[in-house]
Motif scaffolding. Structure first.
Motif, PDB file in Angstrom:
ATOM      1  N   ALA A   1       0.831  -1.213   0.000  1.00 35.40           N
ATOM      2  CA  ALA A   1       0.000   0.000   0.000  1.00 35.40           C
ATOM      3  C   ALA A   1       0.864   1.261   0.000  1.00 35.40           C
ATOM      4  O   ALA A   1       0.510   2.262  -0.619  1.00 35.40           O
ATOM      5  CB  ALA A   1      -0.940  -0.003   1.198  1.00 35.40           C
ATOM      6  N   ALA A   2       1.999   1.213   0.682  1.00 37.97           N
ATOM      7  CA  ALA A   2       2.890   2.374   0.727  1.00 37.97           C
ATOM      8  C   ALA A   2       3.555   2.638  -0.617  1.00 37.97           C
ATOM      9  O   ALA A   2       3.965   3.763  -0.894  1.00 37.97           O
ATOM     10  CB  ALA A   2       3.946   2.170   1.802  1.00 37.97           C
ATOM     11  N   ALA A   3       3.658   1.616  -1.454  1.00 35.04           N
ATOM     12  CA  ALA A   3       4.347   1.750  -2.741  1.00 35.04           C
ATOM     13  C   ALA A   3       3.389   1.863  -3.922  1.00 35.04           C
ATOM     14  O   ALA A   3       3.799   1.690  -5.064  1.00 35.04           O
ATOM     15  CB  ALA A   3       5.275   0.551  -2.947  1.00 35.04           C
ATOM     16  N   LEU A   4       2.120   2.170  -3.674  1.00 34.12           N
ATOM     17  CA  LEU A   4       1.149   2.238  -4.767  1.00 34.12           C
ATOM     18  C   LEU A   4       1.527   3.313  -5.783  1.00 34.12           C
ATOM     19  O   LEU A   4       1.977   4.399  -5.414  1.00 34.12           O
ATOM     20  CB  LEU A   4      -0.254   2.525  -4.230  1.00 34.12           C
ATOM     21  N   THR A   5       1.319   3.009  -7.044  1.00 34.95           N
ATOM     22  CA  THR A   5       1.545   3.973  -8.117  1.00 34.95           C
ATOM     23  C   THR A   5       0.227   4.418  -8.735  1.00 34.95           C
ATOM     24  O   THR A   5       0.210   5.220  -9.655  1.00 34.95           O
ATOM     25  CB  THR A   5       2.443   3.368  -9.215  1.00 34.95           C
ATOM     26  N   VAL A   6      -0.869   3.864  -8.227  1.00 28.80           N
ATOM     27  CA  VAL A   6      -2.221   4.231  -8.649  1.00 28.80           C
ATOM     28  C   VAL A   6      -2.977   4.646  -7.392  1.00 28.80           C
ATOM     29  O   VAL A   6      -2.926   3.960  -6.374  1.00 28.80           O
ATOM     30  CB  VAL A   6      -2.929   3.037  -9.327  1.00 28.80           C
ATOM     31  N   GLN A   7      -3.670   5.769  -7.464  1.00 26.37           N
ATOM     32  CA  GLN A   7      -4.395   6.291  -6.301  1.00 26.37           C
ATOM     33  C   GLN A   7      -5.632   5.447  -6.006  1.00 26.37           C
ATOM     34  O   GLN A   7      -6.481   5.287  -6.866  1.00 26.37           O
ATOM     35  CB  GLN A   7      -4.807   7.741  -6.561  1.00 26.37           C
ATOM     36  N   PRO A   8      -5.744   4.885  -4.777  1.00 27.91           N
ATOM     37  CA  PRO A   8      -6.965   4.145  -4.437  1.00 27.91           C
ATOM     38  C   PRO A   8      -8.133   5.109  -4.240  1.00 27.91           C
ATOM     39  O   PRO A   8      -7.939   6.306  -4.040  1.00 27.91           O
ATOM     40  CB  PRO A   8      -6.599   3.444  -3.128  1.00 27.91           C
ATOM     41  N   GLU A   9      -9.347   4.572  -4.294  1.00 25.63           N
ATOM     42  CA  GLU A   9     -10.537   5.404  -4.135  1.00 25.63           C
ATOM     43  C   GLU A   9     -10.729   5.852  -2.693  1.00 25.63           C
ATOM     44  O   GLU A   9     -11.396   6.841  -2.441  1.00 25.63           O
ATOM     45  CB  GLU A   9     -11.772   4.645  -4.605  1.00 25.63           C
TER      46      GLU A   9
END
Length: 194
Positions: free
Chosen positions: A174-182
């Motif tokens: 989750a800390a390394a996401l490259t797409v923004q979650p809703e």
């Protein structure tokens, strides 16, 4: 040799020198440009090799979900309520069922002792927020194959499905996401153990 022939030989020699200069200079220029890209223009990564974190989105309106009861270890239970705060660009309030599934997955079979300490409660909330963010990734911006690849990356190639990640792996992912979650954040609205 005639004088005209000598001039032609000198001009050919000069032309050959230019060709040699171009042949030598061109690879040097290419190397300099590649080095400039690598050290100056290439997107920066952190020390772990992960891409830069996403910028913080604008938070949206908080939407409370109905409270649920989760079975804890030792015949105890937890009545827990949460509220989701989606990002401001989300058009509709996200369906809460995926978040409630994650509440059950994270809190089921924990002990009262684990949840009465501030550290235990914070650790469970941290895992819950990570898992909810992973559950609410926009499927129009990330494919199932990309999700599996990212899960394999944080698990050392052992896990493909997000639900199979350990707490630490889910938080790292989750800390390394490259797409923004809703979902921007999660809040407890009720937390009662018996």
């Amino acid at each position: 040799m005639a004088k005209g022939d000598e001039k032609e030989v000198d001009e050919e020699a000069k032309g050959g020198g230019r060709k040699k200069l171009i042949i030598i200079a061109l690879p040097v220029i290419v190397l300099v440009l590649a080095a400039a890209y690598f050290f100056v223009l290439k997107p920066k990564e952190d020390s772990s090799g992960a891409a830069k974190a996403l910028p913080a989105p604008t938070p949206g309106t908080v939407a409370p979900l109905d409270s649920i009861t989760v079975n804890l270890a030792g015949a105890h239970f937890l009545k827990i309520g949460i509220a989701l705060q989606p990002t401001a660009d989300v058009k509709e309030t996200p369906d809460g069922s995926m978040a409630l599934d994650q509440v059950i997955n994270v809190f089921s079979n924990l002990t009262v002792k684990e949840l009465t300490s501030a550290e235990g409660k914070d650790a469970a909330k941290k895992e819950l927020v990570a898992r909810i963010k992973l559950a609410y990734l926009p499927h129009d911006k990330i494919t199932h194959e990309e999700i599996e690849k990212a899960n394999e990356s944080v698990s050392g190639g052992k896990v493909k499905e997000t639900d199979d990640l350990t707490a630490a792996q889910a938080e790292k992912r989750a800390a390394a996401l490259t797409v923004q979650p809703e979902v921007y954040d999660v809040y407890f609205t009720e937390f009662v153990m018996q």
